[in-house]
Enzyme design. Structure first.
Site, mmCIF file in Angstrom:
data_model
loop_
_atom_site.group_PDB
_atom_site.id
_atom_site.type_symbol
_atom_site.label_atom_id
_atom_site.label_comp_id
_atom_site.label_asym_id
_atom_site.label_seq_id
_atom_site.Cartn_x
_atom_site.Cartn_y
_atom_site.Cartn_z
ATOM 1 N N SER A 1 0.837 -1.208 0.000
ATOM 2 C CA SER A 1 0.000 0.000 0.000
ATOM 3 C C SER A 1 0.872 1.258 0.000
ATOM 4 O O SER A 1 1.676 1.472 0.915
ATOM 5 C CB SER A 1 -0.910 -0.024 1.238
ATOM 6 O OG SER A 1 -1.341 1.275 1.541
HETATM 7 N N1 GSH Z 1 -6.920 7.922 0.846
HETATM 8 C C1 GSH Z 1 -6.616 6.793 1.682
HETATM 9 C C2 GSH Z 1 -6.592 5.546 0.830
HETATM 10 C C3 GSH Z 1 -6.720 4.319 1.682
HETATM 11 C C4 GSH Z 1 -6.918 3.078 0.853
HETATM 12 O O1 GSH Z 1 -7.779 3.025 -0.048
HETATM 13 N N2 GSH Z 1 -6.122 2.066 1.157
HETATM 14 C C5 GSH Z 1 -6.238 0.810 0.440
HETATM 15 C C6 GSH Z 1 -4.859 0.182 0.337
HETATM 16 S S1 GSH Z 1 -3.755 1.187 -0.590
HETATM 17 C C7 GSH Z 1 -7.130 -0.122 1.247
HETATM 18 O O2 GSH Z 1 -6.998 -0.210 2.437
HETATM 19 N N3 GSH Z 1 -8.043 -0.818 0.561
HETATM 20 C C8 GSH Z 1 -8.891 -1.793 1.200
HETATM 21 C C9 GSH Z 1 -10.333 -1.437 1.176
HETATM 22 O O3 GSH Z 1 -10.695 -0.298 0.781
HETATM 23 O O4 GSH Z 1 -11.132 -2.297 1.540
HETATM 24 C C10 GSH Z 1 -5.264 7.018 2.382
HETATM 25 O O5 GSH Z 1 -4.449 7.776 1.872
HETATM 26 O O6 GSH Z 1 -5.051 6.457 3.453
#
Ligand code: GSH
Length: 219
Positions: free
Chosen positions: A11
């Site tokens: 991530s």
């Molecule tokens: N804008 C958020 C993005 C967070 C995000 O979408 N993270 C992803 C991984 S890069 C995640 O956890 N996805 C899992 C989900 O949404 O279920 C940040 O900068 O923290």
């Protein structure tokens, strides 16, 4: 002080928080949540973060997610001075501008462009978004024309966020060499954040991307 960080190694937003924490000398207690196994959807994690996104921190009961607010919190609570997130209204506004530019334009378009390869449905990035990434890099190059860092002449949290986004773009084989100011700044970030794992983002994400690309072109 120990802060729990719920994270996943691939991530990009988790990476920027981890690099900043190292830069500030904050020990993070790493708790991996495997996105490939859907672990973020488990009830135990959704109780902590109902939005089920990474990174998420737990600082002695204070829970926060969204990488950029997490970085603001870490600096305001633990940095020795305010240089990474200046109190001066104009300087801070520029830092905020760059953070919003990153989340809404630069990183957004990078991920939209390379998502088909990352999730294994294509061996080519989405053409529609390539032009948008180029436009975002032109803007970034302009911000760096008369500035050493993305929000002025001092290193700020915007460099940690945008540095991780640019590392990801590079790892996804986007040619940043066309943007002279970005290249100079990026090399500077590599040096300044060398001991904080800055280069690991490029390596970890690049290895995953080329493996996915290889897999996609053989299916
Ligand atoms: N804008 C958020 C993005 C967070 C995000 O979408 N993270 C992803 C991984 S890069 C995640 O956890 N996805 C899992 C989900 O949404 O279920 C940040 O900068 O923290």
């Amino acid at each position: 002080m120990t802060i729990d960080l719920y994270y996943f190694p691939l991530s990009v937003p988790c990476r920027s928080v981890m690099i900043l924490a190292k830069y500030l000398g904050i020990h993070l207690n790493l708790k991996q949540v495997n996105l490939f196994k859907g672990e973020q959807m488990q009830a135990s994690f959704k109780k902590i973060n109902p939005q089920h996104t990474l990174p998420t921190i737990d600082d002695n009961g204070f829970i926060l997610w969204e990488s950029r607010p997490i970085m603001i919190y870490l600096v305001m609570k633990y940095a020795k001075n305010d240089s990474l997130y200046p109190r001066d209204p104009e300087k801070r506004a520029i830092v905020e501008h760059r953070l919003y530019f990153d989340i809404g334009t630069l990183f957004e378009n990078i991920i939209d462009c390379y998502r088909p390869v990352l999730i294994g449905i294509s061996d080519t990035p989405s053409e529609k978004y390539t032009a948008l990434i180029e436009k975002a890099f032109e803007l970034l190059d302009g911000y760096l024309k008369d500035s050493r860092f993305v929000a002025g002449n001092e290193l700020t949290i915007a460099d940690f966020a945008i540095g991780s986004s640019v590392s990801a773009a590079k790892a996804f084989t986007f040619d940043i060499g066309r943007y002279d100011n970005v290249v100079t700044w990026y090399e500077y970030c590599e040096r300044v954040m060398e001991k904080c794992g800055f280069k690991d983002t490029y390596k970890t994400i690049g290895d995953f991307y080329s493996a996915q690309n290889h897999k996609n072109s053989n299916t």
